[in-house]
Design a protein around this motif. Sequence first.
Motif, PDB file in Angstrom:
ATOM      1  N   THR A 266      -9.697  15.731   9.833  1.00 24.12           N
ATOM      2  CA  THR A 266      -8.650  16.741   9.640  1.00 24.12           C
ATOM      3  C   THR A 266      -7.285  16.133   9.344  1.00 24.12           C
ATOM      4  OG1 THR A 266      -8.344  16.862  12.035  1.00 24.12           O
ATOM      5  CG2 THR A 266      -9.812  18.486  11.039  1.00 24.12           C
ATOM      6  N   ALA A 267      -7.246  14.867   8.956  1.00 25.46           N
ATOM      7  CA  ALA A 267      -6.018  14.181   8.513  1.00 25.46           C
ATOM      8  C   ALA A 267      -5.005  13.955   9.629  1.00 25.46           C
ATOM      9  CB  ALA A 267      -5.385  14.923   7.337  1.00 25.46           C
ATOM     10  N   LYS A 268      -5.480  13.774  10.846  1.00 25.38           N
ATOM     11  CA  LYS A 268      -4.567  13.508  11.963  1.00 25.38           C
ATOM     12  C   LYS A 268      -3.833  12.195  11.758  1.00 25.38           C
ATOM     13  CE  LYS A 268      -7.999  13.571  14.765  1.00 25.38           C
ATOM     14  NZ  LYS A 268      -9.099  13.861  13.861  1.00 25.38           N
ATOM     15  N   SER A 269      -4.568  11.131  11.535  1.00 18.91           N
ATOM     16  CA  SER A 269      -3.952   9.818  11.338  1.00 18.91           C
ATOM     17  C   SER A 269      -3.106   9.790  10.073  1.00 18.91           C
ATOM     18  CB  SER A 269      -5.025   8.732  11.260  1.00 18.91           C
ATOM     19  OG  SER A 269      -5.724   8.643  12.470  1.00 18.91           O
ATOM     20  N   THR A 270      -3.568  10.449   9.050  1.00 18.48           N
ATOM     21  CA  THR A 270      -2.824  10.494   7.791  1.00 18.48           C
ATOM     22  C   THR A 270      -1.455  11.131   7.998  1.00 18.48           C
ATOM     23  OG1 THR A 270      -4.878  10.643   6.545  1.00 18.48           O
ATOM     24  CG2 THR A 270      -2.878  11.338   5.412  1.00 18.48           C
ATOM     25  N   ALA A 271      -1.402  12.214   8.751  1.00 20.46           N
ATOM     26  CA  ALA A 271      -0.130  12.891   9.007  1.00 20.46           C
ATOM     27  C   ALA A 271       0.820  12.007   9.808  1.00 20.46           C
ATOM     28  CB  ALA A 271      -0.368  14.207   9.738  1.00 20.46           C
ATOM     29  N   VAL A 272       0.291  11.335  10.825  1.00 21.27           N
ATOM     30  CA  VAL A 272       1.130  10.483  11.665  1.00 21.27           C
ATOM     31  C   VAL A 272       1.658   9.296  10.858  1.00 21.27           C
ATOM     32  CG1 VAL A 272       1.137   8.977  13.687  1.00 21.27           C
ATOM     33  CG2 VAL A 272       0.011  11.203  13.791  1.00 21.27           C
ATOM     34  N   ARG A 273       0.794   8.671  10.073  1.00 21.09           N
ATOM     35  CA  ARG A 273       1.225   7.535   9.243  1.00 21.09           C
ATOM     36  C   ARG A 273       2.234   7.977   8.189  1.00 21.09           C
ATOM     37  NH1 ARG A 273      -4.702   5.960   9.002  1.00 21.09           N
ATOM     38  NH2 ARG A 273      -4.909   4.531  10.755  1.00 21.09           N
ATOM     39  N   ALA A 274       2.037   9.151   7.625  1.00 17.09           N
ATOM     40  CA  ALA A 274       2.963   9.650   6.613  1.00 17.09           C
ATOM     41  C   ALA A 274       4.343   9.895   7.213  1.00 17.09           C
ATOM     42  CB  ALA A 274       2.416  10.933   5.986  1.00 17.09           C
ATOM     43  N   LEU A 275       4.395  10.432   8.423  1.00 14.65           N
ATOM     44  CA  LEU A 275       5.681  10.653   9.075  1.00 14.65           C
ATOM     45  C   LEU A 275       6.322   9.323   9.440  1.00 14.65           C
ATOM     46  CD1 LEU A 275       7.819  12.545  10.209  1.00 14.65           C
ATOM     47  CD2 LEU A 275       6.578  12.504  12.364  1.00 14.65           C
ATOM     48  N   ALA A 276       5.537   8.379   9.917  1.00  9.36           N
ATOM     49  CA  ALA A 276       6.072   7.064  10.294  1.00  9.36           C
ATOM     50  C   ALA A 276       6.731   6.377   9.110  1.00  9.36           C
ATOM     51  CB  ALA A 276       4.960   6.197  10.868  1.00  9.36           C
ATOM     52  N   ALA A 277       6.206   6.599   7.921  1.00  6.62           N
ATOM     53  CA  ALA A 277       6.791   5.996   6.722  1.00  6.62           C
ATOM     54  C   ALA A 277       8.177   6.571   6.416  1.00  6.62           C
ATOM     55  CB  ALA A 277       5.860   6.201   5.528  1.00  6.62           C
ATOM     56  N   LEU A 278       8.468   7.775   6.902  1.00  6.78           N
ATOM     57  CA  LEU A 278       9.766   8.405   6.654  1.00  6.78           C
ATOM     58  C   LEU A 278      10.844   7.967   7.641  1.00  6.78           C
ATOM     59  CD1 LEU A 278       8.659  12.095   6.024  1.00  6.78           C
ATOM     60  CD2 LEU A 278       9.268  10.371   4.318  1.00  6.78           C
TER      61      LEU A 278
ATOM     62  N   MET B  84       0.841  -1.179   0.000  1.00 13.33           N
ATOM     63  CA  MET B  84       0.000   0.000   0.000  1.00 13.33           C
ATOM     64  C   MET B  84       0.888   1.245   0.000  1.00 13.33           C
ATOM     65  SD  MET B  84      -3.019   0.860   2.645  1.00 13.33           S
ATOM     66  CE  MET B  84      -2.858   2.407   3.456  1.00 13.33           C
ATOM     67  N   THR B  85       0.600   2.165  -0.852  1.00 14.05           N
ATOM     68  CA  THR B  85       1.355   3.407  -0.933  1.00 14.05           C
ATOM     69  C   THR B  85       0.755   4.415   0.029  1.00 14.05           C
ATOM     70  OG1 THR B  85       1.811   2.986  -3.248  1.00 14.05           O
ATOM     71  CG2 THR B  85       2.139   5.220  -2.473  1.00 14.05           C
ATOM     72  N   GLY B  86       1.626   5.036   0.827  1.00 13.74           N
ATOM     73  CA  GLY B  86       1.156   5.998   1.810  1.00 13.74           C
ATOM     74  C   GLY B  86       1.053   7.398   1.240  1.00 13.74           C
ATOM     75  N   TYR B  87       0.476   8.253   2.005  1.00  9.94           N
ATOM     76  CA  TYR B  87       0.328   9.665   1.657  1.00  9.94           C
ATOM     77  C   TYR B  87       1.603  10.381   2.083  1.00  9.94           C
ATOM     78  CZ  TYR B  87      -2.431  13.890   0.871  1.00  9.94           C
ATOM     79  OH  TYR B  87      -2.924  15.064   0.381  1.00  9.94           O
ATOM     80  N   PRO B  88       2.208  11.205   1.237  1.00 11.84           N
ATOM     81  CA  PRO B  88       3.460  11.880   1.617  1.00 11.84           C
ATOM     82  C   PRO B  88       3.247  12.945   2.700  1.00 11.84           C
ATOM     83  CG  PRO B  88       2.775  12.516  -0.603  1.00 11.84           C
ATOM     84  CD  PRO B  88       1.806  11.484  -0.131  1.00 11.84           C
ATOM     85  N   PHE B  89       4.160  12.967   3.656  1.00 10.02           N
ATOM     86  CA  PHE B  89       4.061  13.912   4.772  1.00 10.02           C
ATOM     87  C   PHE B  89       4.067  15.355   4.268  1.00 10.02           C
ATOM     88  CE2 PHE B  89       5.854  16.356   8.366  1.00 10.02           C
ATOM     89  CZ  PHE B  89       4.918  16.037   9.330  1.00 10.02           C
TER      90      PHE B  89
END
Length: 60
Positions: free
Chosen positions: A39-51, A1-6
């Motif tokens: 408000t994309a809270k989880s999206t932001a955290v997951r995007a950072l975790a991928a980095l 699965m491709t994540g959303y970029p931070f």
Amino acid sequence: MTGYPFSAVLGMADMRLALLLNAVSPAIGGVLVRGEKGTAKSTAVRALAALLPPVDLVAG
């Protein structure tokens, strides 16, 4: 699965800064992320975790 970029998470500058500071210095002790639904809270955290680099775990 491709994540959303931070870098693509717009707005929420304070939350993004807090997440980045905690990634650089875990001694901060963590970040509590809260806000309205959608408000994309989880999206932001997951995007950072991928980095972040992988963490080596030791059993036991």
